[in-house]
Design a protein around this motif. Structure first.
Motif, short mmCIF file in Angstrom:
data_model
loop_
_atom_site.label_atom_id
_atom_site.label_comp_id
_atom_site.label_asym_id
_atom_site.label_seq_id
_atom_site.Cartn_x
_atom_site.Cartn_y
_atom_site.Cartn_z
N MET A 1 11.27 -6.03 -4.07
CA MET A 1 10.06 -6.58 -3.43
C MET A 1 8.96 -5.53 -3.37
SD MET A 1 12.15 -5.23 -1.16
CE MET A 1 13.25 -6.52 -0.58
N LEU A 2 9.34 -4.27 -3.55
CA LEU A 2 8.35 -3.19 -3.55
C LEU A 2 7.70 -3.01 -4.93
CD1 LEU A 2 10.26 -0.49 -1.42
CD2 LEU A 2 8.75 -2.33 -0.63
N ARG B 1 5.41 -3.98 -8.18
CA ARG B 1 4.11 -4.65 -8.40
C ARG B 1 4.33 -6.16 -8.49
NH1 ARG B 1 -1.02 -3.06 -11.11
NH2 ARG B 1 -0.28 -0.95 -11.59
N LEU C 1 12.67 -4.91 5.77
CA LEU C 1 12.18 -5.29 4.45
C LEU C 1 11.92 -6.79 4.42
CD1 LEU C 1 14.66 -3.28 2.19
CD2 LEU C 1 12.23 -2.77 2.54
N VAL C 2 10.87 -7.19 3.72
CA VAL C 2 10.57 -8.61 3.54
C VAL C 2 11.24 -9.07 2.24
CG1 VAL C 2 8.76 -10.32 3.22
CG2 VAL C 2 8.38 -8.35 4.75
N GLY D 1 10.17 -10.48 -2.79
CA GLY D 1 9.77 -10.66 -1.40
C GLY D 1 8.61 -11.62 -1.21
N ASN D 2 8.43 -12.55 -2.17
CA ASN D 2 7.29 -13.46 -2.08
C ASN D 2 7.67 -14.72 -1.32
OD1 ASN D 2 5.36 -11.85 -3.41
ND2 ASN D 2 6.38 -12.28 -5.35
N VAL D 3 7.55 -14.65 -0.02
CA VAL D 3 7.93 -15.75 0.85
C VAL D 3 6.74 -16.11 1.73
CG1 VAL D 3 9.02 -14.06 2.41
CG2 VAL D 3 9.57 -16.48 2.66
N ASP D 4 6.49 -17.42 1.88
CA ASP D 4 5.41 -17.89 2.75
C ASP D 4 5.67 -17.43 4.18
OD1 ASP D 4 4.11 -19.20 0.71
OD2 ASP D 4 4.74 -21.22 1.32
N PHE E 1 9.15 -17.71 6.33
CA PHE E 1 9.71 -16.46 6.83
C PHE E 1 9.91 -16.52 8.34
CE2 PHE E 1 9.64 -11.87 7.90
CZ PHE E 1 10.59 -11.42 7.00
N LEU F 1 2.81 -5.44 0.83
CA LEU F 1 3.72 -4.29 0.70
C LEU F 1 5.17 -4.71 0.89
CD1 LEU F 1 1.67 -1.74 2.85
CD2 LEU F 1 1.53 -2.12 0.36
N LYS F 2 5.38 -5.89 1.50
CA LYS F 2 6.73 -6.42 1.76
C LYS F 2 7.53 -5.52 2.70
CE LYS F 2 5.51 -9.48 -1.26
NZ LYS F 2 5.00 -10.78 -0.77
N VAL G 1 8.12 -4.47 6.88
CA VAL G 1 7.97 -4.91 8.27
C VAL G 1 7.48 -3.71 9.09
CG1 VAL G 1 9.15 -5.82 10.30
CG2 VAL G 1 9.83 -6.59 7.99
#
Lengths: 329, 329
Positions: free
Chosen positions: A51-52, A54, A285-286, A317-320, A324, B283-284, B286
């Motif tokens: 998720m980190l 690009r 982390l997301v 990590g592309n979550v609305d 989330f 940045l994903k 928290v």
């Protein structure tokens, strides 16, 4: 399996070549460890936090590798891709860097965030109905009409080699630490990420077991590995893992995965939600649902962890924000 | 200022010594970069993500260094600390590793997550009323009654040196990259983190400007740096930066910070909320509000960034799910 036939569609040398292409533009994501996770699982766990990367997922790696291979005289026609969201962003971001026009065919029910982010890279988004329209046909028609290059989401050696750069970094970092991974766990939809990761990791650590993680009922890779041939999953309806809904493994990816992967594990949507919440509360982390399915399987006890060193790829990590918030509440 | 008097209460050698103590137990957090942030700010930005540290903030570093220094014959009495939450967790986690009993005096309005997490490390939590009771007096009474060692949140050379290990890692990683930081931005409440970071960073990069970031109206470090002496902030009421509510810089920390810091910048709660949302979406990561105040100041344009290499310390990620959901909505 510890042998690696030279006839596979992607070699470790292809991943090395991809690494040279993508390194100037991709983020070299770190290999993380978290005491709280080691204690919870009772063994040493490393995380590859894509998720980190690009665009918020590993997909930039393969997309940039593929787009960089398009000859200059074909670039004016641009690129076209179909994707539920992460490949879309990877292709759009790679196209922007390479000054190419991108058109992305996305399902109408793709997360809004993924649609908006895809547009933010300057891509044109064409929506289709997941139940009634054929995204590949729509993409092919656009490709023909505009002279655009179709960028497949996974079944392309350059895409697989690009995704493999994540595995190459894992292998490099483990070697630097002097630690041999016993298990590497990664999600799969079409299987490009795990095929590339397995190619790179097993070249350096032939004894490592590479295990594919999938949403329950969307377990086409697990089924196919058991059957020894490509099988469709029986999943109908939806999973919160919007990134992992491909119905059947890719042809090229399965050629690789059937040789290099050990087996598959699954996680339910509830287990995936718990993993997203664990990542929020404990890892900070997301992780999007599809990106957390390997962690979910690990936390749910699906992996024999005794005395093993485990690597888990968190693929995106592309979550609305509203999804989330529901999952971490 | 580029000179570094040898009379400061903490030296770079003290930070080196702390690093040897904490390294086996602390997470060596990576130095991250994100193309999306570089593009947004128009320069090269690095992030030190201390939410990835054990307990979810940098506080474990100082706490573990301090507790490790307690002689064996004093350990049976345990430790006591007062804290709004992150120091509490740092002390509790360090005490658990060192097999000591920890009692933490926390305000009744501390985020529930921070209270629960503190208890999860086995600490006893004693609540007090922030407006009517004196937490230091309560902690001292417990210390006397039980023979416990009081672990101050910031005004202790061993705490400052421990927090400085984050700065030492920044300096090491920048040196490895061959990049000289022009600006290092970190939040302050009592000022222990930024004092330690400045000590370590300026020992290696004397030309780096170290800038303290604070919530608007809770800007006691900024005021004190301008006045050349410790000044209380005028903030009344609350800020979403629950970790950054100390009223006045520490004595030891200000002795260091007045020599090593360039100045202060502030961010409003709205700007901090926007930074937390940016960290989630782009940045994903928290980040808790107090941990995001440096990023908030940067995103709000408070730093002259032209041709500069910027390092931002994200100091923690312990935020309640409902507060986080509100900020990222």
């Amino acid at each position: 399996m510890t042998h690696m036939p030279t006839t596979l569609p992607v070699s470790a040398a292809d991943v090395d070549a991809a690494a040279a292409v993508v390194a100037p533009f991709a983020v070299r994501t770190p290999l993380l460890s978290a005491p709280v996770l080691n204690e919870r699982i009772g063994t040493r766990v490393f995380l590859k936090p894509e998720m980190l990367q690009r665009t918020g997922s590993f997909k930039f790696r393969g997309a940039f590798n593929k787009l960089s291979s398009i000859p200059q005289d074909k670039r004016a026609g641009g690129v076209v891709a179909f994707s539920s969201g992460n490949h879309a962003q990877g292709v759009a971001a790679a196209a922007k860097i390479l000054h190419m026009q991108a058109t992305i065919v996305m399902p109408k029910d793709a997360p809004l965030l993924k649609r908006e982010r895809t547009k933010s890279y300057g891509a044109e988004v064409v929506l289709y109905d997941r139940d009634r329209e054929d995204r590949e046909a729509i993409a092919r028609e656009i490709a023909e009409k505009r002279g655009a290059t179709l960028v497949k989401p996974y079944d392309d050696p350059l895409i697989i080699a690009g995704q493999g750069t994540a595995g190459r970094e894992i292998a490099e970092d483990m070697a630097t630490l002097g630690v041999t991974p016993d298990v590497v766990l990664a999600p799969a939809s079409g299987g490009g990420l795990i095929a590339g990761v397995a190619t790179a990791v097993k070249a350096r650590f032939p004894s490592a077991e590479v295990i594919v993680a999938e949403p329950e009922a969307f377990d086409d890779h697990s089924l196919s590995l058991r059957a020894g041939k490509r099988e469709r999953h029986q999943g109908s309806g939806r999973t919160i893992c919007d990134a992992l809904m491909a119905a059947i493994p890719g042809e090229l990816t399965f050629t690789i995965n059937s040789q290099l992967l050990s087996r598959g594990v699954v996680a339910s949507d509830a287990e995936v939600g718990a993993a997203v919440a664990f990542a929020f509360n404990e890892l900070k982390l997301v992780v999007e649902p599809g990106g957390a399915v390997g962690l979910a399987a690990l936390l749910a006890g699906r992996i024999d962890t005794k005395d093993k060193t485990i690597v888990v790829v968190l693929s995106g990590g592309n979550v609305d924000a509203d999804m989330f918030a529901r999952l971490v509440a």
